[in-house]
Design a protein around this motif. Sequence first.
Motif, PDB file in Angstrom:
ATOM      1  N   ALA A 148      43.528   2.921 -38.231  1.00  0.00           N
ATOM      2  CA  ALA A 148      43.281   3.511 -36.913  1.00  0.00           C
ATOM      3  C   ALA A 148      41.847   3.036 -36.358  1.00  0.00           C
ATOM      4  N   SER A 149      40.959   2.908 -37.433  1.00  0.00           N
ATOM      5  CA  SER A 149      39.532   2.449 -36.947  1.00  0.00           C
ATOM      6  C   SER A 149      39.558   1.219 -36.368  1.00  0.00           C
ATOM      7  N   ARG A 152      41.508   1.472 -32.573  1.00  0.00           N
ATOM      8  CA  ARG A 152      40.860   2.334 -31.666  1.00  0.00           C
ATOM      9  C   ARG A 152      39.704   2.238 -31.526  1.00  0.00           C
ATOM     10  N   LYS A 153      38.567   1.955 -32.475  1.00  0.00           N
ATOM     11  CA  LYS A 153      37.450   1.854 -32.407  1.00  0.00           C
ATOM     12  C   LYS A 153      36.927   0.269 -32.704  1.00  0.00           C
TER      13      LYS A 153
END
Length: 874
Positions: A148-149, A152-153
């Motif tokens: 997810a990091s 998304r980031k």
Amino acid sequence: MSSNYSKRFALANRFWFHSLKAKIVFFTLVIFLAGIWSLAFYVSQMLREDMQHLLSNQQSSTVSFMAAKVNDQLDERLKALEEVAKQLNPAILGDPAALQALLEQRSILQLLFNAGIVVTNLDGSALADIPLSSERIGVNYLDREHIASALRKGKAMIGRPIMGKKARAPIIGMAVPIRDTQGKVIGALAGVINLDKPNFLDGITLNNSGKTGGYLLVVPQYRLIVTAADKSRIMEQLPGPGVSPWIDRVFQGHEGTDIFVNPLGVEVLTSVKGVPVAGWVMVVALPTAEAFAPIRAMQQRMLLVTLLMTLLAGGLTWWMLRRQLSPMLVAAKTLATMSDNNLPLRPLPITGQDEIGEFIGGFNRLMETLGQREEALKESETRYRLLADNISDVLWVLNLEQKRWVYVSPSVKRLLGYSVEEVLAQPVEHTTTAASNVNLKTWIAERSRLFSIGAAGSHEYLDEVEHTRKDGSTVWTEMATRYIRNEQGELSLLGVSRDIGKRKRVEATLRESEARFRHIFEHNDSVMLLISPDSGEIVDANAAAAHFYGYPVERMRTMRIEQINTLLPEKVSGGLAQAGHHEKNLFIFPHRLASGEVRTVEVRSSPIEVGGSILLFTIVNDVTEREKTTVELKRSNAELEQFSYAVSHDMRQPLRMISSYLQLLGMELADQLDGEKREYFDFAIDGAKRLDRMLVALLEYSRVGRLGEPPVWVESRSLLEDVLLILQPEVAEAQARFSVTGNWPRVCVSRDEILRLMQNLIGNALKFRVTGRTPEIAIASEATDKTWRMSVADNGVGIIPDQIGRLFHVFQRLQPRAAYEGTGVGLALCRKIAERHSGRIWVESSGEGQGSTFRVELPIAYLATEAGKPTNHE
């Protein structure tokens, strides 16, 4: 007296440590031991500090090396992932076969990540996987924080150690973003390390610190052990904040070496170093029992030498004192022999002219004087004993100057229960009550003053005094006293005390009983009457009764209860008879006031004896307004329930018509509607259906208590089994685990309503579960003679404590409708069912994600009333 002395002396010989020799030897040894032990303690502490400093430096170097090694290994793997990620582009991501081939060519990644490599698209779904046997293609990993990091980031991240979805083993994942030529994230490349297989962290699990120490690699933000020399601690969850201050300090960034007690209860020498690339912490711990074992061995040797030296010094001191104190020991034995055999006193032998010889000589002179006085006392005692032992009253002498008893006759034992010795040993105030003690002090002070100035002469006084007996009871005495002065000129009180307790008790009982009843009756704010049960005459009435009925008290004492009670005389007489025979004591009557107004009153009557006659002690409470309020409340509740039923029932037909015509219109215009208009139709139809479900729930809520069957006796465990059978499809879908415990009693309830209550509670536990967490539902029951308590506990989404107050209201939802379907009426229905059964329902939860426990408490036998007739029950 001689016998007591002999016993004390024999006891002192039996317990040698009471002797002077023992005390001198003891204190000599204490000083000696204190010096040696203080030195030993100082030396051992210095050696311990030096060894701790040396071991701390050694451990710090070791843990720094291990941390740097782990950091380099993790950094190497991240850089390898980033190099491969640079070679991936949208075209390759769009071609699964080319992407799979590219990964298989990067053998270095397979060496670095023993659990394989995964490439995901922007949604987190796996596009390619090495090895293919892992079957990860198509699995969504967006719930993994490292993936997810990256997606998304756009940041590379080493994830939290977890149990793998496919590997079913503890794994560590790390991921980097895949970007297109403009730098936009289009996917993620992730590597997985299986901790159950050989990996670069095996260097930690294969090494120990000393014989019993070891290494730990910890993730501070999750308080989780990644790996350890003790493999049983891999993936172990460390205590939460506040349990161990040292662990909290390390997780806040502290590095270095300290001594603390670990969660296993072992004191350890611990060194800590961070692993920067992952934010982890490397820990090496060595139990202090092993680290400082040489110091402990040295302390034991020093203790042994100290004990040997102590025994030697003690033996020499004991031998010297025995020689010096032997004359005193001979004198003590001679005294004991004379005392035990009741021999006449004779001078003790003097064996030397030293200090001990002078002491024995002085003691011989003292014994000669005491012998003379003893003979005089025996003669005086014989004369007084003849008088004191043959009188029933208590003779006594009190020294007013010293406030101490001088003499008390043996008859005090019969009066107070104390022996003469016990009385003489007590202060004057001990055998008198507090009130009498105050009076005594006042009398004695005033009469002593008059006697001192010659104004009282030899006057005798009679007083009454209350005494406290040995068993705690009290007794009244009549005390005759005379003031005198003894040979020393001190003022004393000579007295004779006689028991008058029986007379005082009778008088006090009569006075207290009359005063207590009269005070309660006359000054109470409640309406009180005394009524003759035979004639109905009002014998007495208090001021509150006169105020309520509007008649003077004197007038009410001439009236009969039939003049106030508007029922037929025979019914009034029947009520009086019931109260007089203890058959019934609570009545609801209409009473007429002096103004002519009739009030509804609640009457409690109990028979009491007054002056040898049986009267009804009656308390009257005005309940007119309460009765009116009760009737109005019942009418209002009935109208409200009828309104709710009518609204929910009558509105369903138009809703079904709206839903049906919308569906027909949608099918008719299907070819003319684009996607957006089709979505509008679906929204409208879904809203109509949802409103229909809410009306059905509201209809069910309004029916509780209106059309339900009368209560019957049922087995509560049978109800639970029926509910679990109904919910079997939901149980199978959720793969829930149940535990049922406790005592399930037979209860008298409305069966269908309690079935709905249990179905709602267990259904909610199945519905509001956490994704990825197997539902665990514990159902318990406990019962007393009168109540039944059931609880349903789950490990689901939990409840924020601040929101619990809204939970049992109609249409109140704490979770979004998109996540959990429902009407918001179920728990309100549960509360209404519980309250209809004279019970209660409540919930307990530690917060969001912590699960919740719903508890219901009901009477074992719910005595409902249908059509004015109570239902049968066991």
